[in-house]
Design an enzyme around this catalytic site. Structure first.
Site, PDB file in Angstrom:
ATOM      1  N   ARG A 123       0.855  -1.195   0.000  1.00  0.00           N
ATOM      2  CA  ARG A 123       0.000   0.000   0.000  1.00  0.00           C
ATOM      3  C   ARG A 123       0.886   1.239   0.000  1.00  0.00           C
ATOM      4  NH1 ARG A 123      -1.943  -3.506   4.023  1.00  0.00           N
ATOM      5  NH2 ARG A 123      -4.042  -4.355   3.638  1.00  0.00           N
ATOM      6  N   LYS A 147      -2.186  -2.754   7.828  1.00  0.00           N
ATOM      7  CA  LYS A 147      -3.319  -2.262   8.609  1.00  0.00           C
ATOM      8  C   LYS A 147      -3.342  -2.944   9.972  1.00  0.00           C
ATOM      9  CE  LYS A 147      -6.391  -0.879   4.842  1.00  0.00           C
ATOM     10  NZ  LYS A 147      -7.720  -1.084   4.202  1.00  0.00           N
ATOM     11  N   HIS A 218      -2.870   2.681  -5.751  1.00  0.00           N
ATOM     12  CA  HIS A 218      -3.524   1.390  -5.533  1.00  0.00           C
ATOM     13  C   HIS A 218      -3.628   0.585  -6.825  1.00  0.00           C
ATOM     14  CE1 HIS A 218      -4.914  -0.095  -1.728  1.00  0.00           C
ATOM     15  NE2 HIS A 218      -5.917  -0.729  -2.275  1.00  0.00           N
ATOM     16  N   ARG A 221      -0.955  -1.875  -6.944  1.00  0.00           N
ATOM     17  CA  ARG A 221      -1.252  -2.989  -6.030  1.00  0.00           C
ATOM     18  C   ARG A 221      -2.222  -3.961  -6.688  1.00  0.00           C
ATOM     19  NH1 ARG A 221      -1.408  -4.424  -0.433  1.00  0.00           N
ATOM     20  NH2 ARG A 221      -3.483  -4.916   0.378  1.00  0.00           N
ATOM     21  N   HIS A 244      -4.137  -9.142   3.565  1.00  0.00           N
ATOM     22  CA  HIS A 244      -5.578  -9.138   3.809  1.00  0.00           C
ATOM     23  C   HIS A 244      -5.906 -10.049   4.992  1.00  0.00           C
ATOM     24  CE1 HIS A 244      -6.578  -7.954  -0.628  1.00  0.00           C
ATOM     25  NE2 HIS A 244      -6.287  -6.911   0.124  1.00  0.00           N
ATOM     26  N   TYR A 253      -9.938 -10.370  -6.835  1.00  0.00           N
ATOM     27  CA  TYR A 253      -8.931 -10.513  -7.885  1.00  0.00           C
ATOM     28  C   TYR A 253      -9.174 -11.742  -8.752  1.00  0.00           C
ATOM     29  CZ  TYR A 253      -6.619  -6.752  -5.479  1.00  0.00           C
ATOM     30  OH  TYR A 253      -6.352  -5.539  -4.908  1.00  0.00           O
TER      31      TYR A 253
END
Length: 272
Positions: A123, A147, A218, A221, A244, A253
């Site tokens: 990110r 995150k 992004h 990514r 994730h 995806y």
């Protein structure tokens, strides 16, 4: 206001249908109203909102005992269209990576940033917070905090390593001057590069590369994840690489890859 407008439009529809009481509204009445909304080319999101408004309204009428039956009980809102993220083709990625003028310190820095973003799928917030201590280039690895301050180790390819090393040897010392900084990527004043700085530089490089897409940090990514899936990577591996927490987030995806494969088929199959 939107809720009120939805009810006004429904009331107008009932008036045209000569339905004077909400007790006379049936399931088919609502379906006909939704069909009218579709015919008028209303956005799916607007129709979904209308259904939600009507559902709440008829629930209220039931609670107030103003109607005997809720016509919304067997009504399903239309599914929102899935907005798949924009991705670059491998040729577009090559054009973008080759866009920076690597004879200049800022161009060399930009090339290193783009190479790392595409090689790792990090990110933009992870890119700007990379520190020298996070680099394990001899092992082909980068350490990052995602995150929720969740740490992960991601591999980095030979090409990205080459450009990072070139940046570290020449451009970064020039940008740093007499200052000190533990951050990997620096701005022209020797300070930590910001998200806005990366965004601005990326837009300039995209324009130079002649890519007519809305490319954001992004996008690289998304392109990273899509390209490795198309080349046979396991979904669980992609989940781990992207950081994730839930594989459901990664599954978009797979849809994206299928869509791209379908587009390729339609474009190149002689009888498609």
């Amino acid at each position: 206001m939107s809720y009120r407008n939805d009810l006004i439009q429904f009331a107008s529809f009932l008036q045209k249908q000569q339905i004077s009481s909400f007790n006379n509204v049936k399931r088919q009445t609502v379906i006909d109203f939704m069909q009218q909304e579709t015919t008028q080319k209303k956005a799916t999101s607007s129709i979904v909102r209308s259904v939600t408004s009507l559902r709440k309204f008829f629930q209220y009428l039931m609670e107030e005992e103003r109607i005997l039956q809720d016509p919304m009980q067997l009504i399903d809102a239309p599914k929102r269209k899935e907005h798949l993220p924009e991705v670059l083709s491998t040729k577009e990625v090559e054009k973008l990576l080759n866009s920076p003028d690597t004879e200049k310190k800022l161009g060399l820095r930009n090339r290193a940033i783009l190479e790392v973003m595409y090689a790792t799928g990090l990110r933009v917030s992870e890119i700007v917070n990379l520190q020298l201590a996070n680099l394990h280039l001899s092992m082909g690895l980068i350490q990052t905090l995602g995150k929720g301050s969740k740490e992960r180790i991601v591999p980095i390819g030979d090409q990205a390593i080459k450009w990072v090393e070139r940046y570290l040897q020449t451009a970064r010392p020039e940008l740093l001057g007499r200052q000190r900084s533990s951050y990997l990527f620096l701005n022209n004043h020797g300070h930590q590069l910001t998200r806005q700085g990366i965004w601005k530089n990326l837009k300039a490089e995209v324009k130079k590369a002649g890519i007519n897409k809305n490319v954001t940090p992004h996008t690289l990514r998304h392109s990273f994840a899509t390209h490795i899936l198309e080349n046979g990577a396991d979904l669980r591996i992609v989940q781990e690489l992207l950081g994730h927490a839930d594989i459901a987030t990664t599954q978009i995806y797979t849809h994206l890859s299928k869509k791209r494969l379908a587009d390729i088929y339609q474009r190149y199959h002689p009888r498609a």
